[in-house]
Each structure stands twice: as C-alpha cells, then as structure tokens.
Design a protein around this motif. Structure first.
Motif, PDB file in Angstrom:
ATOM      1  N   GLY A 102      19.701  -1.295 -18.157  1.00 11.73           N
ATOM      2  CA  GLY A 102      20.223  -0.504 -17.068  1.00 11.73           C
ATOM      3  C   GLY A 102      18.782   0.587 -16.460  1.00 11.73           C
ATOM      4  N   ALA A 103      18.094   0.670 -17.718  1.00 13.00           N
ATOM      5  CA  ALA A 103      16.733   1.509 -17.458  1.00 13.00           C
ATOM      6  C   ALA A 103      15.883   0.814 -16.533  1.00 13.00           C
ATOM      7  N   ASP A 104      15.823  -0.489 -16.598  1.00  8.35           N
ATOM      8  CA  ASP A 104      14.523  -1.292 -15.753  1.00  8.35           C
ATOM      9  C   ASP A 104      15.025  -1.185 -14.217  1.00  8.35           C
ATOM     10  N   VAL A 105      13.971  -0.748 -13.535  1.00  7.07           N
ATOM     11  CA  VAL A 105      14.060  -0.644 -12.274  1.00  7.07           C
ATOM     12  C   VAL A 105      12.896  -1.698 -11.407  1.00  7.07           C
ATOM     13  N   ASP A 106      13.287  -2.019 -10.282  1.00  6.33           N
ATOM     14  CA  ASP A 106      12.284  -2.631  -9.386  1.00  6.33           C
ATOM     15  C   ASP A 106      12.132  -1.995  -7.991  1.00  6.33           C
ATOM     16  N   ALA A 107      11.016  -1.309  -8.304  1.00  6.80           N
ATOM     17  CA  ALA A 107      10.573  -0.037  -6.885  1.00  6.80           C
ATOM     18  C   ALA A 107      10.273  -0.993  -5.771  1.00  6.80           C
ATOM     19  N   GLY A 108       9.800  -2.282  -5.782  1.00 12.76           N
ATOM     20  CA  GLY A 108       9.521  -3.058  -4.518  1.00 12.76           C
ATOM     21  C   GLY A 108       8.269  -2.505  -4.193  1.00 12.76           C
ATOM     22  N   ARG A 109       7.535  -2.312  -5.042  1.00 12.82           N
ATOM     23  CA  ARG A 109       5.999  -1.733  -4.920  1.00 12.82           C
ATOM     24  C   ARG A 109       5.381  -2.911  -4.256  1.00 12.82           C
ATOM     25  N   SER A 110       4.618  -2.543  -3.197  1.00 15.37           N
ATOM     26  CA  SER A 110       3.632  -3.506  -2.915  1.00 15.37           C
ATOM     27  C   SER A 110       2.272  -3.554  -3.479  1.00 15.37           C
ATOM     28  N   VAL A 111       1.524  -4.653  -3.962  1.00 18.15           N
ATOM     29  CA  VAL A 111       0.374  -4.562  -4.712  1.00 18.15           C
ATOM     30  C   VAL A 111      -0.961  -4.402  -3.773  1.00 18.15           C
ATOM     31  N   ASP A 112      -1.563  -3.356  -4.167  1.00 17.68           N
ATOM     32  CA  ASP A 112      -2.780  -3.272  -3.277  1.00 17.68           C
ATOM     33  C   ASP A 112      -3.891  -4.050  -3.941  1.00 17.68           C
ATOM     34  N   CYS A 113      -4.766  -4.642  -3.293  1.00 18.96           N
ATOM     35  CA  CYS A 113      -5.881  -5.334  -3.722  1.00 18.96           C
ATOM     36  C   CYS A 113      -7.290  -5.022  -3.476  1.00 18.96           C
ATOM     37  N   PRO A 114      -7.626  -3.971  -4.481  1.00 17.06           N
ATOM     38  CA  PRO A 114      -8.864  -3.370  -3.997  1.00 17.06           C
ATOM     39  C   PRO A 114     -10.076  -4.333  -4.221  1.00 17.06           C
ATOM     40  N   GLU A 115     -11.231  -3.824  -3.760  1.00 18.42           N
ATOM     41  CA  GLU A 115     -12.465  -4.342  -3.687  1.00 18.42           C
ATOM     42  C   GLU A 115     -13.084  -4.886  -5.186  1.00 18.42           C
ATOM     43  N   VAL A 116     -12.781  -3.940  -5.973  1.00 13.58           N
ATOM     44  CA  VAL A 116     -13.381  -3.981  -7.535  1.00 13.58           C
ATOM     45  C   VAL A 116     -11.986  -3.853  -8.204  1.00 13.58           C
ATOM     46  N   ALA A 164      11.468   2.752 -18.462  1.00 10.33           N
ATOM     47  CA  ALA A 164      11.463   2.145 -17.145  1.00 10.33           C
ATOM     48  C   ALA A 164      10.025   2.014 -16.241  1.00 10.33           C
ATOM     49  N   SER A 165       9.347   3.148 -16.545  1.00  8.74           N
ATOM     50  CA  SER A 165       8.262   3.234 -15.728  1.00  8.74           C
ATOM     51  C   SER A 165       7.070   2.471 -16.649  1.00  8.74           C
ATOM     52  N   MET A 166       7.204   2.255 -17.831  1.00  7.08           N
ATOM     53  CA  MET A 166       6.309   1.413 -18.560  1.00  7.08           C
ATOM     54  C   MET A 166       6.293  -0.049 -17.960  1.00  7.08           C
ATOM     55  N   ASN A 167       7.553  -0.378 -17.807  1.00  7.66           N
ATOM     56  CA  ASN A 167       7.822  -1.817 -17.383  1.00  7.66           C
ATOM     57  C   ASN A 167       7.395  -2.002 -16.033  1.00  7.66           C
ATOM     58  N   LEU A 168       7.488  -0.922 -15.177  1.00  3.52           N
ATOM     59  CA  LEU A 168       7.056  -1.180 -13.476  1.00  3.52           C
ATOM     60  C   LEU A 168       5.631  -1.062 -13.715  1.00  3.52           C
ATOM     61  N   TYR A 169       5.020  -0.232 -14.505  1.00  4.46           N
ATOM     62  CA  TYR A 169       3.486  -0.339 -14.214  1.00  4.46           C
ATOM     63  C   TYR A 169       2.950  -1.754 -15.026  1.00  4.46           C
ATOM     64  N   GLY A 170       3.705  -2.273 -15.800  1.00  6.25           N
ATOM     65  CA  GLY A 170       3.248  -3.638 -16.405  1.00  6.25           C
ATOM     66  C   GLY A 170       3.523  -4.917 -15.236  1.00  6.25           C
ATOM     67  N   ARG A 171       4.568  -4.759 -14.871  1.00  7.50           N
ATOM     68  CA  ARG A 171       4.664  -5.605 -13.642  1.00  7.50           C
ATOM     69  C   ARG A 171       3.776  -5.491 -12.351  1.00  7.50           C
ATOM     70  N   THR A 172       3.531  -4.279 -12.388  1.00  8.55           N
ATOM     71  CA  THR A 172       2.562  -3.964 -11.110  1.00  8.55           C
ATOM     72  C   THR A 172       1.055  -4.686 -11.592  1.00  8.55           C
ATOM     73  N   ALA A 173       0.652  -4.464 -12.824  1.00  6.56           N
ATOM     74  CA  ALA A 173      -0.600  -4.837 -13.398  1.00  6.56           C
ATOM     75  C   ALA A 173      -0.511  -6.521 -13.115  1.00  6.56           C
ATOM     76  N   ARG A 174       0.537  -7.021 -13.526  1.00 11.19           N
ATOM     77  CA  ARG A 174       0.656  -8.492 -13.909  1.00 11.19           C
ATOM     78  C   ARG A 174       0.532  -9.209 -12.350  1.00 11.19           C
ATOM     79  N   GLU A 175       1.283  -8.503 -11.613  1.00 15.02           N
ATOM     80  CA  GLU A 175       1.247  -9.060 -10.096  1.00 15.02           C
ATOM     81  C   GLU A 175      -0.123  -8.731  -9.248  1.00 15.02           C
ATOM     82  N   GLN A 176      -0.771  -7.825  -9.779  1.00 14.68           N
ATOM     83  CA  GLN A 176      -2.105  -7.673  -9.248  1.00 14.68           C
ATOM     84  C   GLN A 176      -3.210  -8.671  -9.606  1.00 14.68           C
TER      85      GLN A 176
END
Length: 140
Positions: A103-117, A49-61
């Motif tokens: 059922g293990a897949d979670v959507d944390a509703g994380r907002s994506v930060d946009c760093p300068e680099v 579940a965490s792996m998938n969440l990290y992946g979604r966040t990376a793609r959204e970023q």
C-alpha cells in the motif's frame, strides 16, 4: 554620492550582515540541515514509497530519454540495487506487514523530463533513500 549604487550597498551592509549571520551560523553548526530534519524523520513507508518513485522515474528517464532498452535498464538496475532493495522490502514486510508495504507504493503519474545532458538526479535520490532505509533497518 557615488554612481552605481555603492552608497546604498554600504548603507545596508550592517543590516544585511545582521540578518545573514544567524543563517550562516546555523549552517556551520548544522541546525538547518543536520540530523532530525527532512527524510531522517519521515516514516519508513513514506521513505520507501519515495525511493520507489525516484527509482521508477530514473528507469523511465533512461529508457525514454537515453534510448536504452527496457531489458538493459532492468538488468543494470537489478545488478546495482536488486539485492539491497529486496533486503529492505523483506525487513519492512517483517516490521509493518506485506499489505502495508504494498500500500505504500505510489504512482504519481510523473512525466519524465528529457534534459539536454544526462541527469542522474533521480538515481542519486533513490540510492540515498535506499541507504537511509538500510541504516534504519540495521542492514548497513
């Protein structure tokens, strides 16, 4: 007494040394971050579940901050991780059942930060957990 606090540093240095030596020693022998701590002890489905969440966040970023098209991000992600993720999912389904994996897949509703680099932290964490699951499931 000398100016600038030199006397106070030397006065407390034996105490500071006594407090930091055990911490430093544990770093050398690996007891603070070695095997058996952190993700290596987490259940498979939690890691998944965490792996998938990290992946979604990376793609959204990549899309929201990097300006890459969704099709391009999906294509690159599939090329880099698709077969490995599919193999892990198949092995987890065989071990825990399809319903448990869904059922293990979670959507944390994380907002994506946009760093300068550009920041590859989320992609790195995804890859790290994918590798951990591959090793656990006998795929590596």
């Amino acid at each position: 007494m000398s100016s600038g606090g030199t006397a106070s540093i030397s006065r407390f240095s034996p105490l500071l040394l006594a407090l930091t030596l055990p911490v430093l020693a544990s770093c050398v022998d690996g007891s603070l971050g070695g095997p058996g701590t952190g993700w290596s002890r987490a259940p498979d489905l939690s890691v998944y579940a965490s792996m998938n969440l990290y992946g979604r966040t990376a793609r959204e970023q990549s899309m929201l901050c990097g300006g890459f098209s969704p099709a391009s991000v999906r294509s690159h992600w599939e090329r880099d991780f698709g077969a490995r993720e599919s193999a892990v999912a198949a092995r987890l389904i065989a071990r825990h059942g399809a319903e448990a994996v869904r059922g293990a897949d979670v959507d944390a509703g994380r907002s994506v930060d946009c760093p300068e680099v550009p920041d590859l932290h989320w992609r790195h964490q995804h890859a790290r957990l994918l590798r951990l699951l591959e090793m656990r499931l006998g795929l590596a």
